[in-house]
Write a protein that holds these residues in place. Sequence first.
Motif, short mmCIF file in Angstrom:
data_model
loop_
_atom_site.label_atom_id
_atom_site.label_comp_id
_atom_site.label_asym_id
_atom_site.label_seq_id
_atom_site.Cartn_x
_atom_site.Cartn_y
_atom_site.Cartn_z
N VAL A 350 -14.32 -34.38 -5.14
CA VAL A 350 -15.53 -33.66 -4.69
C VAL A 350 -15.70 -33.83 -3.19
O VAL A 350 -16.07 -32.90 -2.47
CB VAL A 350 -16.85 -34.06 -5.42
N ASP A 351 -15.39 -35.02 -2.69
CA ASP A 351 -15.50 -35.25 -1.24
C ASP A 351 -14.56 -34.33 -0.48
O ASP A 351 -14.96 -33.68 0.50
CB ASP A 351 -15.19 -36.72 -0.94
N GLU A 352 -13.33 -34.23 -0.96
CA GLU A 352 -12.34 -33.38 -0.28
C GLU A 352 -12.78 -31.91 -0.31
O GLU A 352 -12.71 -31.20 0.70
CB GLU A 352 -11.00 -33.56 -1.00
N LEU A 353 -13.24 -31.47 -1.47
CA LEU A 353 -13.66 -30.05 -1.59
C LEU A 353 -14.86 -29.77 -0.68
O LEU A 353 -14.92 -28.73 -0.02
CB LEU A 353 -14.01 -29.73 -3.04
N ARG A 354 -15.80 -30.69 -0.65
CA ARG A 354 -17.00 -30.48 0.20
C ARG A 354 -16.62 -30.43 1.67
O ARG A 354 -17.19 -29.67 2.44
CB ARG A 354 -18.04 -31.58 -0.06
N ARG A 355 -15.63 -31.26 2.06
CA ARG A 355 -15.18 -31.23 3.47
C ARG A 355 -14.59 -29.88 3.84
O ARG A 355 -14.65 -29.47 4.99
CB ARG A 355 -14.10 -32.29 3.72
N ALA A 417 -7.72 -27.73 -2.98
CA ALA A 417 -8.81 -27.36 -2.06
C ALA A 417 -8.54 -26.00 -1.42
O ALA A 417 -9.43 -25.12 -1.38
CB ALA A 417 -8.99 -28.44 -1.00
N THR A 418 -7.31 -25.80 -0.93
CA THR A 418 -6.97 -24.52 -0.29
C THR A 418 -7.04 -23.39 -1.31
O THR A 418 -7.56 -22.30 -1.03
CB THR A 418 -5.52 -24.58 0.25
N HIS A 419 -6.53 -23.68 -2.51
CA HIS A 419 -6.54 -22.67 -3.56
C HIS A 419 -7.97 -22.22 -3.88
O HIS A 419 -8.26 -21.01 -3.94
CB HIS A 419 -5.87 -23.27 -4.80
#
Length: 431
Positions: A350-355, A417-419
């Motif tokens: 979730v942290d990575e996606l929010r970033r 995340a990119t996807h």
Amino acid sequence: MADEQVETEVVRAPKGTHDVLWPESSRWEALVAAFAVRARRAGFGLTLTPVFEDARLFRRGIGGQSDVVNKEMYEFTDRDGRPLALRPEGTAPIVRAFVQNHPPVPWKAWYVTPAFRYEQPQAGRYRQHHQLGVEVLGTEDPDLDVEVIALAAGFYADLGLRRIDLAVNSMGCAEDRPPYVTALTAFLSEHAAELCDEHRERFSINPLRVLDCKRPPCRAVTENAPRLVDFLDESCTAHFARVRAGLEALGVGHRLEPRLVRGLDYYTRTTFEFAAEALTTAQNAVGGGGRYDGLAEAIGGDPTPGIGFGIGIERLLMACDAEGCFAIHPPPAEAFVIDFTGGEEARDLVDELRRTGLTALRAYDGRSPKSQMKQADRSGARFAVIIGPEELANGVVTLRPLREDGDEQTVTRRDIATHLSDLSSKGRSEG
Ligand code: HAM
């Protein structure tokens, strides 16, 4: 025993106040953002002032005779005995900030603020309500009155409101008032017996208040009362004519309401009120304002003309509901991360996606897979991103659409995340 009962009682919000919870609050966010855009375009800057002030500010500024000050103000003394009041409205504090800080004129301030009035709560009338407003200090140019009124009218239109009635009047200046009050008092004396119970005996204390009375007996009498606009001096007459011509020129529909005096005593010259015709409740004024050319002086500043308006947010949203407009739905989250492996993956992902700018949700407290899936469904998120022991071992995640048709996919953990970002921008451009 009695004490114990009190202690276990649920503590509730005070009478006449209310909570605004998500997702309803997303309309408030959008409303304030829309107002900020309009205000900024017209040169206004956000201004913040304390929610409590020296009580004398309101007594001197609004007028000790008005109901707002006399009957409805929340007044208290602090621990050092200073007389303070919770603001019943937004104008006097802004003018106080102007007088105290000496910003260059014309000074254009916008605000969003709670306001406190000890009123009898009913639909559209609260003890804490919220206002959006603007104030301009430092010019009496009637074209500014037009600008200010057009700003409010344009804002209602931005929200999709179509059934807004704009009433305007001129209260004249200090010199116009005494001969008018004499004429009005004489007229009301002749018709005293026909006035409502409250005003029959008391009309002479503040005869202008009778014009504001919404009870049918007073409405019937004041229909034929002398009109303040007929008592204006040459300069106030010309000022008002220029305001009305400006509204015409900008296509801002309005009508003259000679009885519009408003409830606060600081008004001079132009006054106006917006009513939502779609509201069937007694409280249908969704905004109002006017000039207050004597207010700065009344609170100890140099004489400085001013004008502004306040819009009641609660009533405005009620009007939107009645007209079926401005139904804001918060955008859904892109992802709900479901982790069956202990929670570290959900924490990190979730942290990575929010970033990357995505909205990502998750469950807590080591919930079972079934319970996590249920939460994901309920959350309205577009995709579940599932990480079980097998996915973890293979460096992948399972992507399951929750709100649209489509098959589950396996995506490498590194690329998720990119996807999702690509899917999200695609969703936006299609939406
Ligand atoms: P006001 O007409 O007293 O004016 O309030 C402005 C708006 O706040 C009203 O039109 C209404 O929408 C809302 N409102 C007022 N009282 C309540 C309440 N008890 N519950 C819910 N909504 C309420 C002023 O306050 C002036 N300061 C406006 C102004 C600005 N004049 C010049 N500049």
